[in-house]
Design an enzyme around this catalytic site. Structure first.
Site, PDB file in Angstrom:
ATOM      1  N   LYS A   1      49.403  67.296  32.978  1.00  0.00           N
ATOM      2  CA  LYS A   1      48.613  66.260  33.671  1.00  0.00           C
ATOM      3  C   LYS A   1      47.115  66.375  33.359  1.00  0.00           C
ATOM      4  CE  LYS A   1      51.692  65.548  37.610  1.00  0.00           C
ATOM      5  NZ  LYS A   1      51.850  65.591  39.064  1.00  0.00           N
TER       6      LYS A   1
ATOM      7  N   ASP B   1      49.734  60.018  42.148  1.00  0.00           N
ATOM      8  CA  ASP B   1      50.022  60.964  43.238  1.00  0.00           C
ATOM      9  C   ASP B   1      49.084  60.696  44.428  1.00  0.00           C
ATOM     10  OD1 ASP B   1      52.038  62.280  41.913  1.00  0.00           O
ATOM     11  OD2 ASP B   1      50.763  63.909  41.187  1.00  0.00           O
TER      12      ASP B   1
HETATM   13  P1  NAP Z   1      49.581  73.624  39.851  1.00  0.00           P
HETATM   14  O1  NAP Z   1      48.526  72.671  39.420  1.00  0.00           O
HETATM   15  O2  NAP Z   1      50.089  74.622  38.871  1.00  0.00           O
HETATM   16  O3  NAP Z   1      49.019  74.383  41.164  1.00  0.00           O
HETATM   17  C1  NAP Z   1      49.751  75.440  41.729  1.00  0.00           C
HETATM   18  C2  NAP Z   1      49.228  75.765  43.124  1.00  0.00           C
HETATM   19  O4  NAP Z   1      50.095  76.742  43.707  1.00  0.00           O
HETATM   20  C3  NAP Z   1      47.830  76.393  43.128  1.00  0.00           C
HETATM   21  O5  NAP Z   1      47.196  76.053  44.340  1.00  0.00           O
HETATM   22  C4  NAP Z   1      48.155  77.894  43.075  1.00  0.00           C
HETATM   23  O6  NAP Z   1      47.133  78.718  43.567  1.00  0.00           O
HETATM   24  C5  NAP Z   1      49.345  77.938  44.018  1.00  0.00           C
HETATM   25  N1  NAP Z   1      50.205  79.078  43.795  1.00  0.00           N
HETATM   26  C6  NAP Z   1      50.947  79.365  42.702  1.00  0.00           C
HETATM   27  N2  NAP Z   1      51.626  80.497  42.888  1.00  0.00           N
HETATM   28  C7  NAP Z   1      51.292  80.969  44.142  1.00  0.00           C
HETATM   29  C8  NAP Z   1      51.665  82.109  44.910  1.00  0.00           C
HETATM   30  N3  NAP Z   1      52.511  83.018  44.428  1.00  0.00           N
HETATM   31  N4  NAP Z   1      51.147  82.242  46.143  1.00  0.00           N
HETATM   32  C9  NAP Z   1      50.278  81.326  46.639  1.00  0.00           C
HETATM   33  N5  NAP Z   1      49.889  80.219  45.959  1.00  0.00           N
HETATM   34  C10 NAP Z   1      50.397  80.042  44.707  1.00  0.00           C
HETATM   35  O7  NAP Z   1      50.884  72.851  40.368  1.00  0.00           O
HETATM   36  P2  NAP Z   1      50.905  71.384  41.052  1.00  0.00           P
HETATM   37  O8  NAP Z   1      50.975  70.348  40.005  1.00  0.00           O
HETATM   38  O9  NAP Z   1      49.812  71.317  42.053  1.00  0.00           O
HETATM   39  O10 NAP Z   1      52.334  71.401  41.768  1.00  0.00           O
HETATM   40  C11 NAP Z   1      52.516  72.103  42.976  1.00  0.00           C
HETATM   41  C12 NAP Z   1      53.824  71.647  43.585  1.00  0.00           C
HETATM   42  O11 NAP Z   1      53.716  70.270  43.971  1.00  0.00           O
HETATM   43  C13 NAP Z   1      55.027  71.712  42.633  1.00  0.00           C
HETATM   44  O12 NAP Z   1      56.144  72.146  43.375  1.00  0.00           O
HETATM   45  C14 NAP Z   1      55.241  70.271  42.202  1.00  0.00           C
HETATM   46  O13 NAP Z   1      56.587  69.992  41.854  1.00  0.00           O
HETATM   47  C15 NAP Z   1      54.833  69.553  43.482  1.00  0.00           C
HETATM   48  N6  NAP Z   1      54.428  68.142  43.252  1.00  0.00           N
HETATM   49  C16 NAP Z   1      55.124  67.176  43.903  1.00  0.00           C
HETATM   50  C17 NAP Z   1      54.782  65.843  43.721  1.00  0.00           C
HETATM   51  C18 NAP Z   1      55.553  64.768  44.444  1.00  0.00           C
HETATM   52  O14 NAP Z   1      55.546  63.607  44.013  1.00  0.00           O
HETATM   53  N7  NAP Z   1      56.221  65.106  45.527  1.00  0.00           N
HETATM   54  C19 NAP Z   1      53.714  65.491  42.884  1.00  0.00           C
HETATM   55  C20 NAP Z   1      53.011  66.511  42.255  1.00  0.00           C
HETATM   56  C21 NAP Z   1      53.387  67.842  42.440  1.00  0.00           C
HETATM   57  P3  NAP Z   1      46.035  79.349  42.573  1.00  0.00           P
HETATM   58  O15 NAP Z   1      44.994  78.274  42.375  1.00  0.00           O
HETATM   59  O16 NAP Z   1      45.520  80.527  43.298  1.00  0.00           O
HETATM   60  O17 NAP Z   1      46.751  79.687  41.286  1.00  0.00           O
END
Ligand code: NAP
Length: 289
Positions: free
Chosen positions: A80, A116
């Site tokens: 993204k 989103d």
């Molecule tokens: P991302 O950009 O990789 O961000 C990951 C987030 O999770 C960051 O805040 C990261 O913190 C945190 N994190 C990762 N591992 C962790 C751990 N062990 N303990 C605590 N925090 C942790 O991913 P994203 O795109 O935001 O996606 C996050 C989730 O949202 C995914 O499950 C995705 O499928 C979902 N999502 C859903 C939709 C929907 O339409 N429903 C849309 C978009 C995303 P740090 O910054 O400290 O690494």
């Protein structure tokens, strides 16, 4: 070479059919083909939607190829942010969040949006248990979904968003870029313990894998009225189940998925998406899974 997996489509494919794809790696688990093909068939437009596994090096070529041929698509993990840098006409949501999940061609230029943001806004508005206007919200996560959620919550009029992320530095950068005066970064869990929030929004990766620990101890907070988890799977997430055990109304990310897909459909086809058909297709897919 990208590899293909499609949702089921019964529309006749001809040379005029517009081709759309979700691009990601991995991507086979994506539910976007299910909801987009249901919308295409339900409205009778001439299109098809597939999932394409695509590496970062291929992203630009595949995006422009699809868009130049009259189609477009979505971008998902891990592309993204790269897509945001590739589009020629980014929406305000793409500029502010630094992430693009939807693209298409218009007047010979590659346009991009981050649906989103509007997807979560619509989901919040339709949730009878949630009214963030002038209320306090706890937001967990400052990645792509967290940034979209922060923008959505502020645009829906939240009085204060308290942002808590594993990396405090990342939360600070996001708060500076998107947040403004109504966003406060919490340095650690102890700072929010015992506090009251109208809504808790969970937007970290925890919960994708059922063996993940719970991302938040809800019982350590003060009064909470509702919870939205942006994470989703075939079953409700552990966090949603825990919230319900505590008597809180709680939804997982399937509603946001549906709503962001509906906004994307509208960008590509210039008409309202048949949300009820998309929802039915998602529910039927869940029963099959
Ligand atoms: P991302 O950009 O990789 O961000 C990951 C987030 O999770 C960051 O805040 C990261 O913190 C945190 N994190 C990762 N591992 C962790 C751990 N062990 N303990 C605590 N925090 C942790 O991913 P994203 O795109 O935001 O996606 C996050 C989730 O949202 C995914 O499950 C995705 O499928 C979902 N999502 C859903 C939709 C929907 O339409 N429903 C849309 C978009 C995303 P740090 O910054 O400290 O690494």
């Amino acid at each position: 070479m990208p590899s293909v997996s499609s949702g089921q489509s019964t529309t006749a494919i001809t040379a005029a059919t517009r081709v759309f794809a979700v691009l990601g790696d991995p991507v086979a688990h994506s539910l976007s083909p299910v909801i987009q093909n249901a919308a295409i068939q339900g409205t009778g437009v001439d299109g098809v939607y597939v999932a394409l596994r695509c590496g970062e090096g291929e992203l630009h070529g595949v995006m422009t190829g699809l868009a130049q041929a009259g189609g477009g698509g979505n971008v998902t993990l891990p592309h993204k942010e790269r897509a945001a840098a590739l589009v020629e006409v980014p929406s305000d949501a793409v500029r502010r969040t630094g992430a693009c999940n939807t693209f298409w061609m218009k007047d010979g230029r590659l346009h991009g949006d981050n649906t989103d943001v509007d997807g979560l806004r619509r989901g919040l508005r339709e949730d009878p248990d949630v009214d963030v206007g002038d209320r306090r919200v706890l937001l967990l996560g400052a990645g792509g979904a967290g940034r979209a959620a922060l923008m959505a919550l502020l645009e829906e009029g939240a009085q204060e968003v308290v942002l808590l992320n594993r990396s405090v530095e990342r939360a600070r950068i996001v708060a500076r870029r998107i947040g403004g005066v109504r966003t406060r970064v919490a340095m650690r869990w102890d700072e929010v313990k015992g506090q009251d929030f109208h809504l808790v929004v969970h937007a970290t990766r925890l919960g994708l894998d059922p063996s993940d620990p719970l991302p938040v101890q809800l019982e350590e907070l003060g009064t909470v009225d509702a919870l939205v988890d942006v994470v989703y799977g075939r079953d409700p997430t552990r966090l949603v189940l825990r919230a319900r055990e505590l008597g809180l109304p709680a939804r997982d990310g399937r509603e946001m998925l549906l709503q962001q897909g509906a906004v994307a459909f509208e960008r590509w086809w210039g008409r309202k998406a048949p949300l009820h058909l998309m929802r039915e297709a998602l529910t039927a897919d869940g029963r099959r899974g």
